[in-house]
Design an enzyme around this catalytic site. Structure first.
Site: not given
Ligand code: CP
Ligand code: NVA
Length: 302
Positions: A103, A130, A220, A288
């Site tokens: 990241r 992402h 978002d 996820r």
């Protein structure tokens, strides 16, 4: 040859479907308390130069449940933060680790890790993408809606890293995507250029333009990690793009509300919407874990 997952476009449509199938399998297996030791004996590094809750924990748990060992490396605590090159770092880490989850800020940095690290590198978020988020978001949509046929996803707010990856995944899977964003904050032309089916995309500066047809309404944060210095200005610009009950008054009854989280309640979304019955944000976060297990299996030759 090793495979990396640095952008959505690193996978074919068939590969994404295969990962979805396996994610479904891993989700079922976990509910039965069963595990597979695909990463037994392997150590994978998580090199994070920005904060994270979901991505870090879901990757650590995924690696542990696949029999591997995650090693968390805070970017600021490594020599990269003092100027050691990614090239040297990646070549050295290749002697200890069998995989790397990164990241960071620039997309070019994850590419540089991909170039020099001997084993699979996964992009865990950059300023412009992402892809792991997009993978589990479309898995979640499929889980809830059963098909992508005729589906329309409307993204409202800042066309940021999360939005870019949602657009590229929509392009891959044949999903219609709509973006409402303020004047001066358009979708990146680079993302548009990468689309193979540009007819799937429509954009508007009207926040309400694509509400009535939306099966999924996604938003978002207006202030992504790294753009905090523009916080005040951004909150003013995006105010009209808040996903609230008023904006959703013409929405379909069964639309899904999605958000990658963390949410800034009272800014891009209200409590009523994110806590409402159409919201699937917690399922999104759970998925996820299952999707990243499937991704790890795919990249590590399971
Ligand atoms: N959605 C997401 O990537 O969350 P984190 O920043 O908590 O990892
Ligand atoms: N767009 C957000 C996503 C966080 C998961 C950011 O980059 O901060």
């Amino acid at each position: 040859m090793k495979r990396d997952f640095l952008e959505v476009t690193d996978l074919t449509r068939e590969e994404v479907w295969r990962i979805f199938d396996r994610a479904k399998y891993f989700k079922q297996e976990r509910s039965r308390h069963r595990q597979e030791e695909i990463l037994a004996g392997k150590h994978l590094g998580l090199l994070f130069s920005k904060p994270s809750t979901r991505t870090r924990v879901s990757f650590e748990v995924a690696i542990l449940e696949l029999g591997g060992t995650p090693i968390y490396l805070a970017g600021q605590s490594t020599q990269v933060s003092r100027g050691e090159t990614i090239k040297d770092t990646a070549r050295v880490l290749s002697r200890y680790l069998s995989g790397l989850v990164v990241r960071t800020f620039k997309q070019e940095e994850v590419k540089e890790y991909g170039r020099w690290f001997a084993f699979p590198v996964i992009n865990a978020l950059t300023d412009t993408s992402h892809p792991c988020q997009a993978l589990s978001d479309y898995f979640t949509i499929l889980e809830k809606k059963k098909t992508f046929d005729g589906l329309c996803l409307t993204y409202i707010g800042d066309p940021n890293n999360v939005c870019n990856s949602l657009v590229l995944m929509a392009d891959l899977l044949g999903v219609s995507i709509r973006i409402s964003s303020p004047p001066g904050y358009p979708l990146s032309p680079l993302v548009r250029q990468q689309m193979r089916n540009p007819q799937l995309l429509k954009v508007s500066t009207d926040p309400a333009a694509f509400i009535a047809d939306a099966d999924v309404i996604y938003t978002d944060t207006w202030v992504s990690m790294g753009s905090e210095s523009k916080e005040k200005e951004r909150i003013a610009v995006f105010r009209e793009y808040q996903v609230n009950e008023n904006l959703l008054s013409r929405a379909k009854k069964d639309f899904l509300f999605m958000h990658c989280l963390p949410a800034h309640r009272g800014q891009e979304v209200t409590d009523t919407v994110i806590d409402g019955e159409n919201s699937v944000v917690i399922d999104q976060a759970e998925n996820r874990l299952h999707c990243q297990k499937a991704l790890l299996e795919f990249l590590h030759g399971g």
